[in-house]
Design a protein around this motif. Structure first.
Motif, PDB file in Angstrom:
ATOM      1  N   GLU A 142      17.553 -64.944 -42.131  1.00 53.83           N
ATOM      2  CA  GLU A 142      18.183 -65.741 -41.265  1.00 53.83           C
ATOM      3  C   GLU A 142      17.322 -66.747 -40.835  1.00 53.83           C
ATOM      4  N   ILE A 143      17.886 -68.212 -40.547  1.00 57.83           N
ATOM      5  CA  ILE A 143      17.004 -69.239 -40.117  1.00 57.83           C
ATOM      6  C   ILE A 143      17.775 -69.865 -38.986  1.00 57.83           C
ATOM      7  N   LEU A 144      17.195 -69.635 -37.774  1.00 52.51           N
ATOM      8  CA  LEU A 144      17.774 -70.173 -36.693  1.00 52.51           C
ATOM      9  C   LEU A 144      17.290 -71.480 -35.947  1.00 52.51           C
ATOM     10  N   ALA A 145      18.118 -72.292 -35.641  1.00 48.96           N
ATOM     11  CA  ALA A 145      17.795 -73.586 -34.959  1.00 48.96           C
ATOM     12  C   ALA A 145      18.281 -73.730 -33.693  1.00 48.96           C
ATOM     13  N   VAL A 146      17.518 -74.017 -32.542  1.00 51.65           N
ATOM     14  CA  VAL A 146      17.942 -74.127 -31.335  1.00 51.65           C
ATOM     15  C   VAL A 146      18.453 -75.475 -31.115  1.00 51.65           C
ATOM     16  N   THR A 147      19.731 -75.724 -30.357  1.00 55.73           N
ATOM     17  CA  THR A 147      20.378 -76.940 -29.968  1.00 55.73           C
ATOM     18  C   THR A 147      20.385 -77.283 -28.683  1.00 55.73           C
ATOM     19  N   GLU A 148      20.292 -76.385 -28.011  1.00 54.57           N
ATOM     20  CA  GLU A 148      20.459 -76.478 -26.590  1.00 54.57           C
ATOM     21  C   GLU A 148      19.698 -75.483 -25.944  1.00 54.57           C
ATOM     22  N   GLY A 149      18.698 -75.707 -24.736  1.00 50.99           N
ATOM     23  CA  GLY A 149      18.198 -74.573 -23.985  1.00 50.99           C
ATOM     24  C   GLY A 149      16.818 -74.100 -24.560  1.00 50.99           C
ATOM     25  N   THR A 150      16.694 -72.990 -24.081  1.00 53.04           N
ATOM     26  CA  THR A 150      15.135 -72.299 -24.399  1.00 53.04           C
ATOM     27  C   THR A 150      15.215 -70.834 -24.908  1.00 53.04           C
ATOM     28  N   LEU A 151      14.891 -70.295 -25.681  1.00 53.50           N
ATOM     29  CA  LEU A 151      15.262 -69.009 -26.362  1.00 53.50           C
ATOM     30  C   LEU A 151      13.836 -68.442 -26.553  1.00 53.50           C
ATOM     31  N   SER A 152      13.700 -67.109 -26.229  1.00 54.72           N
ATOM     32  CA  SER A 152      12.451 -66.391 -26.916  1.00 54.72           C
ATOM     33  C   SER A 152      13.036 -65.285 -28.005  1.00 54.72           C
ATOM     34  N   VAL A 153      12.286 -65.567 -29.238  1.00 53.93           N
ATOM     35  CA  VAL A 153      12.795 -64.780 -30.156  1.00 53.93           C
ATOM     36  C   VAL A 153      11.655 -64.128 -30.794  1.00 53.93           C
ATOM     37  N   GLY A 154      12.012 -63.225 -31.747  1.00 55.74           N
ATOM     38  CA  GLY A 154      11.162 -62.350 -32.385  1.00 55.74           C
ATOM     39  C   GLY A 154      11.530 -61.304 -33.633  1.00 55.74           C
ATOM     40  N   PHE A 155      10.645 -61.089 -34.429  1.00 58.10           N
ATOM     41  CA  PHE A 155      11.058 -59.798 -35.280  1.00 58.10           C
ATOM     42  C   PHE A 155       9.619 -58.903 -35.321  1.00 58.10           C
ATOM     43  N   VAL A 156       9.968 -57.697 -35.904  1.00 57.72           N
ATOM     44  CA  VAL A 156       9.030 -56.544 -36.124  1.00 57.72           C
ATOM     45  C   VAL A 156       8.985 -56.398 -37.377  1.00 57.72           C
ATOM     46  N   GLN A 179      17.205 -62.485 -29.816  1.00 59.96           N
ATOM     47  CA  GLN A 179      16.762 -63.652 -29.167  1.00 59.96           C
ATOM     48  C   GLN A 179      17.223 -63.535 -27.672  1.00 59.96           C
ATOM     49  N   MET A 180      16.794 -64.023 -26.677  1.00 62.30           N
ATOM     50  CA  MET A 180      17.136 -64.161 -25.452  1.00 62.30           C
ATOM     51  C   MET A 180      16.846 -65.445 -24.782  1.00 62.30           C
ATOM     52  N   ASN A 181      17.703 -65.744 -24.038  1.00 59.20           N
ATOM     53  CA  ASN A 181      17.586 -66.944 -23.280  1.00 59.20           C
ATOM     54  C   ASN A 181      16.825 -66.945 -21.920  1.00 59.20           C
ATOM     55  N   THR A 182      15.837 -67.706 -22.034  1.00 55.39           N
ATOM     56  CA  THR A 182      14.570 -67.346 -20.959  1.00 55.39           C
ATOM     57  C   THR A 182      14.906 -68.479 -19.792  1.00 55.39           C
ATOM     58  N   GLY A 183      15.916 -69.227 -20.178  1.00 54.26           N
ATOM     59  CA  GLY A 183      16.027 -70.473 -18.990  1.00 54.26           C
ATOM     60  C   GLY A 183      16.970 -70.139 -18.002  1.00 54.26           C
ATOM     61  N   MET A 184      17.385 -70.970 -17.041  1.00 52.57           N
ATOM     62  CA  MET A 184      18.097 -70.793 -15.827  1.00 52.57           C
ATOM     63  C   MET A 184      19.582 -71.756 -16.444  1.00 52.57           C
ATOM     64  N   THR A 185      19.548 -72.485 -17.566  1.00 48.17           N
ATOM     65  CA  THR A 185      21.017 -73.061 -17.848  1.00 48.17           C
ATOM     66  C   THR A 185      21.378 -72.103 -19.329  1.00 48.17           C
ATOM     67  N   LYS A 186      22.374 -72.678 -19.712  1.00 47.58           N
ATOM     68  CA  LYS A 186      22.948 -71.965 -21.125  1.00 47.58           C
ATOM     69  C   LYS A 186      22.136 -72.516 -22.067  1.00 47.58           C
ATOM     70  N   ALA A 187      22.239 -71.950 -23.271  1.00 46.04           N
ATOM     71  CA  ALA A 187      21.467 -71.937 -24.451  1.00 46.04           C
ATOM     72  C   ALA A 187      22.390 -71.951 -25.789  1.00 46.04           C
ATOM     73  N   VAL A 188      22.254 -72.835 -26.709  1.00 43.71           N
ATOM     74  CA  VAL A 188      22.964 -72.590 -27.848  1.00 43.71           C
ATOM     75  C   VAL A 188      22.173 -72.693 -28.898  1.00 43.71           C
ATOM     76  N   ALA A 189      22.431 -71.991 -30.279  1.00 48.89           N
ATOM     77  CA  ALA A 189      21.654 -71.953 -31.299  1.00 48.89           C
ATOM     78  C   ALA A 189      22.749 -71.788 -32.606  1.00 48.89           C
ATOM     79  N   ILE A 190      22.185 -72.491 -33.674  1.00 50.97           N
ATOM     80  CA  ILE A 190      23.152 -72.119 -35.101  1.00 50.97           C
ATOM     81  C   ILE A 190      22.080 -71.439 -36.051  1.00 50.97           C
ATOM     82  N   SER A 191      22.656 -70.466 -36.532  1.00 51.65           N
ATOM     83  CA  SER A 191      21.909 -69.704 -37.648  1.00 51.65           C
ATOM     84  C   SER A 191      22.582 -69.794 -38.790  1.00 51.65           C
ATOM     85  N   ALA A 192      21.763 -69.908 -39.900  1.00 57.65           N
ATOM     86  CA  ALA A 192      22.209 -69.877 -41.141  1.00 57.65           C
ATOM     87  C   ALA A 192      21.823 -68.517 -41.953  1.00 57.65           C
TER      88      ALA A 192
END
Length: 220
Positions: A115-129, A158-171
């Motif tokens: 998966e490749i994820l692109a954030v289009t709005e907001g702030t996300l904390s992401v990670g993999f193990v 993935q987690m939204n770490t901000g106080m506003t909404k967030a949006v991402a698109i993943s391929a």
């Protein structure tokens, strides 16, 4: 000196290995999924090409925000072979992910896709193990315009770490990547995994295991 048959066998193996390692080439322009067929194959059988239309390659659903009023505060809108029959055999798909403030996509993995994820709005904390035995965490805070990659089969979140909404698109590198959410699979299986197994595996007491198994595990 090596015998001629042995040399020929080695050359054949050397030539064939790269071919076997690659995906099969398409044998036609497209194979639009016939979702009405009762024939079961690894994917979908092809629709009669004479019945294919532009709509088989079209989906208008990613422009609409998903409903995040749920226990996770997130919503996934898929654009895979189910929504776009023309994706059949092409090995790609998309999803839109909407997050309420502090919304989360819980730890999960895709058994059939990277998966490749692109954030289009907001702030996300992401990670993999990574896999055993290292179990190393690779994580990053992403903002609009940032991109992050999750390798196939590895647990990620993935987690939204901000106080506003967030949006991402993943391929994703599959027409039907699948998803296994860790908590759902372990504590929400039907029938339930033996509590004795889960007690030993997670070092929990029986009461805690029973409590976790009784929860409503949302699929997202």
């Amino acid at each position: 000196m090596a015998s001629l048959p042995l040399v020929l066998a080695f050359l054949t193996l050397s030539i064939s290995r790269p071919i076997l390692a690659a995906d099969n080439s398409q044998l036609q322009d497209f194979c639009v999924a016939d979702t009405t067929s009762n024939i079961f194959v690894n994917g979908f059988v092809c629709k009669n090409p004479s019945l294919v239309t532009e709509d088989d390659f079209f989906f208008a659903g990613l422009g609409k925000p998903g409903d995040t009023a749920n226990q996770l505060g997130s919503n996934v809108t898929p654009a895979n072979v189910v929504q776009i029959p023309g994706l059949n055999t092409l090995g790609i798909s998309l999803v839109r992910i909407d997050f309420a403030p502090y919304g989360v996509i819980p730890p999960h993995e895709h058994p059939r896709a990277s998966e490749i994820l692109a954030v289009t709005e907001g702030t996300l904390s992401v990670g993999f193990v990574t896999s055993n035995p290292e179990n190393k965490l690779f994580s990053k805070v992403l903002r609009a315009g940032d991109v992050f990659v999750f390798p196939q089969g590895l647990v990620h979140f993935q987690m939204n770490t901000g106080m506003t909404k967030a949006v991402a698109i993943s391929a994703l590198s599959s027409q039907n990547p699948g998803v296994v959410t860790v908590a759902n699979a372990v504590f929400g299986s039907k029938p339930a995994i033996s509590s004795q197994v889960l007690q030993r595996a997670f070092q929990l007491d029986e009461k805690t295991v029973r409590m976790l198994q009784a929860k409503f595990w949302m699929n997202n």
